[in-house]
Write a protein that holds these residues in place. Sequence first.
Motif, PDB file in Angstrom:
ATOM      1  N   CYS A  13     -23.969 -13.526  26.074  1.00  0.00           N
ATOM      2  CA  CYS A  13     -25.065 -13.279  25.306  1.00  0.00           C
ATOM      3  C   CYS A  13     -25.129 -11.964  24.266  1.00  0.00           C
ATOM      4  N   ILE A  23     -25.501  -8.924  25.278  1.00  0.00           N
ATOM      5  CA  ILE A  23     -26.695  -7.561  25.617  1.00  0.00           C
ATOM      6  C   ILE A  23     -25.961  -6.506  26.210  1.00  0.00           C
ATOM      7  N   SER A  67     -22.781  -5.597  25.445  1.00  0.00           N
ATOM      8  CA  SER A  67     -22.043  -4.747  24.537  1.00  0.00           C
ATOM      9  C   SER A  67     -23.252  -4.046  23.586  1.00  0.00           C
ATOM     10  N   LYS A  68     -24.440  -4.649  23.505  1.00  0.00           N
ATOM     11  CA  LYS A  68     -25.453  -3.862  22.478  1.00  0.00           C
ATOM     12  C   LYS A  68     -25.690  -2.591  23.407  1.00  0.00           C
ATOM     13  N   GLN A 118     -19.996   2.163  23.215  1.00  0.00           N
ATOM     14  CA  GLN A 118     -19.791   0.697  22.536  1.00  0.00           C
ATOM     15  C   GLN A 118     -18.333   0.417  22.682  1.00  0.00           C
ATOM     16  N   ILE A 147     -17.414  -2.231  24.894  1.00  0.00           N
ATOM     17  CA  ILE A 147     -17.489  -3.712  25.418  1.00  0.00           C
ATOM     18  C   ILE A 147     -17.158  -4.468  24.095  1.00  0.00           C
ATOM     19  N   TRP A 148     -16.203  -5.098  23.945  1.00  0.00           N
ATOM     20  CA  TRP A 148     -15.771  -6.211  22.657  1.00  0.00           C
ATOM     21  C   TRP A 148     -16.114  -7.855  23.381  1.00  0.00           C
ATOM     22  N   ILE A 149     -17.004  -8.641  22.861  1.00  0.00           N
ATOM     23  CA  ILE A 149     -16.989 -10.097  23.524  1.00  0.00           C
ATOM     24  C   ILE A 149     -16.505 -10.997  22.288  1.00  0.00           C
ATOM     25  N   VAL A 150     -15.790 -11.860  22.619  1.00  0.00           N
ATOM     26  CA  VAL A 150     -15.669 -12.838  21.498  1.00  0.00           C
ATOM     27  C   VAL A 150     -16.385 -14.144  22.301  1.00  0.00           C
ATOM     28  N   ARG A 151     -17.354 -14.684  21.237  1.00  0.00           N
ATOM     29  CA  ARG A 151     -18.043 -15.725  21.967  1.00  0.00           C
ATOM     30  C   ARG A 151     -17.315 -17.096  21.589  1.00  0.00           C
ATOM     31  N   TYR A 168     -13.665  -7.872  26.382  1.00  0.00           N
ATOM     32  CA  TYR A 168     -12.586  -6.428  26.533  1.00  0.00           C
ATOM     33  C   TYR A 168     -13.515  -5.387  26.908  1.00  0.00           C
ATOM     34  N   ASP A 193     -12.893  -1.335  27.104  1.00  0.00           N
ATOM     35  CA  ASP A 193     -11.967  -0.174  27.079  1.00  0.00           C
ATOM     36  C   ASP A 193     -12.302   0.900  28.140  1.00  0.00           C
ATOM     37  N   PRO A 201     -26.457  -0.762  17.999  1.00  0.00           N
ATOM     38  CA  PRO A 201     -25.031  -1.237  18.375  1.00  0.00           C
ATOM     39  C   PRO A 201     -24.312  -1.577  17.025  1.00  0.00           C
ATOM     40  N   PHE A 202     -22.985  -1.606  17.408  1.00  0.00           N
ATOM     41  CA  PHE A 202     -22.165  -2.135  16.056  1.00  0.00           C
ATOM     42  C   PHE A 202     -22.063  -3.517  16.166  1.00  0.00           C
ATOM     43  N   ARG A 230     -18.796  -5.567  17.673  1.00  0.00           N
ATOM     44  CA  ARG A 230     -18.456  -5.808  19.139  1.00  0.00           C
ATOM     45  C   ARG A 230     -18.775  -7.203  19.483  1.00  0.00           C
ATOM     46  N   TRP A 231     -19.851  -7.955  18.848  1.00  0.00           N
ATOM     47  CA  TRP A 231     -20.383  -9.244  19.373  1.00  0.00           C
ATOM     48  C   TRP A 231     -20.880  -9.952  18.214  1.00  0.00           C
ATOM     49  N   PRO A 232     -20.653 -11.274  18.028  1.00  0.00           N
ATOM     50  CA  PRO A 232     -20.160 -12.158  18.742  1.00  0.00           C
ATOM     51  C   PRO A 232     -18.643 -12.420  18.568  1.00  0.00           C
ATOM     52  N   ASP A 233     -18.113 -11.670  17.702  1.00  0.00           N
ATOM     53  CA  ASP A 233     -16.548 -11.783  17.506  1.00  0.00           C
ATOM     54  C   ASP A 233     -15.885 -10.402  17.773  1.00  0.00           C
ATOM     55  N   GLY A 234     -15.849  -9.955  19.045  1.00  0.00           N
ATOM     56  CA  GLY A 234     -15.795  -8.718  19.122  1.00  0.00           C
ATOM     57  C   GLY A 234     -14.114  -8.634  19.492  1.00  0.00           C
ATOM     58  N   HIS A 244     -10.862  -6.586  20.080  1.00  0.00           N
ATOM     59  CA  HIS A 244     -10.818  -5.186  20.218  1.00  0.00           C
ATOM     60  C   HIS A 244      -9.737  -4.489  19.435  1.00  0.00           C
ATOM     61  N   GLN A 271     -29.771   4.666  25.019  1.00  0.00           N
ATOM     62  CA  GLN A 271     -28.189   5.199  25.117  1.00  0.00           C
ATOM     63  C   GLN A 271     -28.082   6.622  25.184  1.00  0.00           C
ATOM     64  N   TYR A 291     -33.778  -3.106  27.027  1.00  0.00           N
ATOM     65  CA  TYR A 291     -32.810  -2.357  26.545  1.00  0.00           C
ATOM     66  C   TYR A 291     -33.166  -1.668  25.104  1.00  0.00           C
TER      67      TYR A 291
END
Lengths: 204, 581
Positions: free
Chosen positions: A91, A93, A95-96, A101, A103-107, A124, A126, B157-158, B161-165, B167, B271, B505
């Motif tokens: 979802c 959240i 990573s947001k 920053q 957390i990297w997510i590939v949906r 991912y 880091d 948030p950048f 990072r999501w949805p195509d994050g 690394h 944050q 959040y």
Amino acid sequence: MYGKGILKGLSVTWKRFWDTYTEDISWMLRGKKRYNTEEGIRHRSSKDTKGIFTVQYPEEQLIVPEEFRYVPFLVYDEGADGKKEIRCTSCGICSKVCPPQCIWIVRTNDPSTGRPVPVPTNFYVDMDICMNCGFCAEYCPFDAIKMDHDFDIASYDRNVYNLDKLLKPAKYYAEIRPENYTREEEARKAKEAAKAAKAEAAAA
Amino acid sequence: MATPVQTQTVDLVARFPGMVTADARPGYTGFIVNKENLVEVATAIRDEFGFDLLTAVTGVDYLAENKMEVVYHAYKTTGGPGLVFRVQVERVDPVEVPSLINIWPGVDFQEREAWDLLGIKFTGHPDLRRILMWEGYEGHPLRKDWKEPFFEEEAKPFKSRWPDGQHTFAENKNPFRDNLKFPADFDPEKFEVVNEDGLYASLERHTMKNEEGSLNTDHIVVNMGPHHPSTHGVLRVAVTLDGETIIGLKPVMGYLHRNHDKIGERNTYLQVIPYTDRLDYFNSMSNNFGYVTTVEKLMKIQVAERAEYIRVIMAELSRIQNHLIFIGMLMNDLGTMYTPSLYAFEERELVLDIFEAVSGARMMCNYFRFGGVVRDIPDYVMQKIKDLVLERLPAKTDEMERFLNENEILVARLKGIHVLNAEDAIKYSVTGPVLRATGVPYDLRRADPYSIYDRFDFDVAVRQNGDMMDNYLIRFDEIRQSLRILEQALKQIPQGPINSQKPQYQVRVPAGEAYGRIESPKGELAFYVVSNGKPNPYRYHVRPASFVNLTAVESMCIGSKIADFVALLAMLDIVMGELDR
Ligand code: SF4
Ligand code: SF4
């Protein structure tokens, strides 16, 4: 008399020095081990601690409280025939909300429809950037990401964890955070029961 | 309990028609003073209206309106609400604002900071050099159009990072490319470490001249640090000596600078909380406290009743361990290597055990949330707090006193060594125990109560002499008072929810400004936050106690012996995480 204050102070040092030995002897007389035992370590960080205070890391390790947080990990439930059922729905959240920053997510997208599927293709974190704040675990709506207790992660490389390395079973989670786990399971069951009751009511 | 409303106690507009206008922007308070009349109005504010303590000078860059603003927060040391006044100038270089250093010398470092980070030139400031960045640095990083290396987006948030994050390491994406600016003639091969003429010239200014007819002696400049073994972090101090007497002194700082303010402005409101932990890393609970109170002021929300008590408990425990460490570290500075400081660390460890059990971390607690705290105190931890507060800590404080207070060597080193007098302390905007040791009973928990401190019965610790001994003893007094507050808080704490808000959040913060201040163990810790209704603060500024208190170090040390310098510095209880930000 000049020097009285110094002597008075030294009496404190002297007492604290002897405390170590009197404690040791009293533990011995009671037939208990003061070092390298959980009881001993706990006593050394209690209000009654006297004498030697230090814990000899790494032979001895402090017992961390349940809420202790280090770096995050992803929880999976063990399904039938050992299949890993990842709780994360990607979802986004965590990573947001993540302050640095990291957390990297590939949906995942369904190849035929192109619509998102609720499971991450990759994930991912880091760990070198992670500031151990615990926000990801706090705000994840699916209890899918939790904070680990394992802090010995020093390595020669950079610590970028991918999905494989992040996944840990719910069993492990229950072990390190029993109270949180029980509370969440109860909430989940209550929710499911309510849902079932509602469905039943709708069917009737 | 709501935070007390800041009522306007003076009417500057009526007193200075044509020079001052009331600030009419929604969410803002105070007065806008014409730049030309600033010095005149400020003098009146101090002398006529009695605002003797200028706590904060903050620059704000309003890029869209093409304006630069300097906000001043003035208070009375007798207590009560403050006065906010500001000047606005065109955002065209050179941006010039008259310096108030002759009215409140305490603005010295803060004006230098605003010059350094925002490029606001304070005309009349005698020593307007960079303070946190290095000499030769190009640009003013807090300006809204300045971008840091590895810049990604204006605000988190950048999107990457999501949805195509996928690394990527930041340095692969942007290895010092387009957004690190160097001076035009910069050549890394020939880079001289720093141009320090400015520093030594400023030392010269404060160097006392030899009296006519006296024996002419040579003065030497000694650089202490940046790695002095007994420093409380990486601080460098250049001192001019005449024999063993200090006749000129300038602190050099910024070695731990990371532009906390800018990081805060890129972050969302939530944050920022874990970043505040890293300011004064001995007291992350207090830092959290200061920040969330400020934002709660802006959001106009109530804090859950139980959470208020939990906050006070945590903040006071933090104060106790801070003061114990202060005492221990002072002994280190005086040469009693490690025995007292390790005794102090023992109690600190026990307090940190509590922090760890409730928040998950010993030092970087990240425990406060808008409207409350993260989680309740478990029963076994509550018991441990009670054990410590009611049994162990009072006994250990007594033991510490027995251990040290009458020690003849200690008394000889501390007694009668002058630190500050009340007048100078106020002049230099010094707050906290150092101010109270000069006989000024100014404690924000009483003078400008926040949270629920008005419900507790305690005395503001004061000592009269302002010498090192008093500065040392007042820490014991404060520990005792904190224990008193804790006892009451533990007795009164009600059951109930620990947050008045739903966990979310991203919080909505209405547009406006807020200045929130708390009595941190080191002095006044304040945050100035400007919101424009977006998820990220438009301006986020920390007014750290260590930084402002250090302004007085020069006048404190001049005339004393070099051997006392380290102890004098210890009196200010500075911590570099907060000082350098
Ligand atoms: S871990 Fe939780 S918050 Fe993060 S993407 Fe997965 S479900 Fe969402
Ligand atoms: S613990 Fe904090 S910094 Fe680390 S991954 Fe989670 S949100 Fe990010």
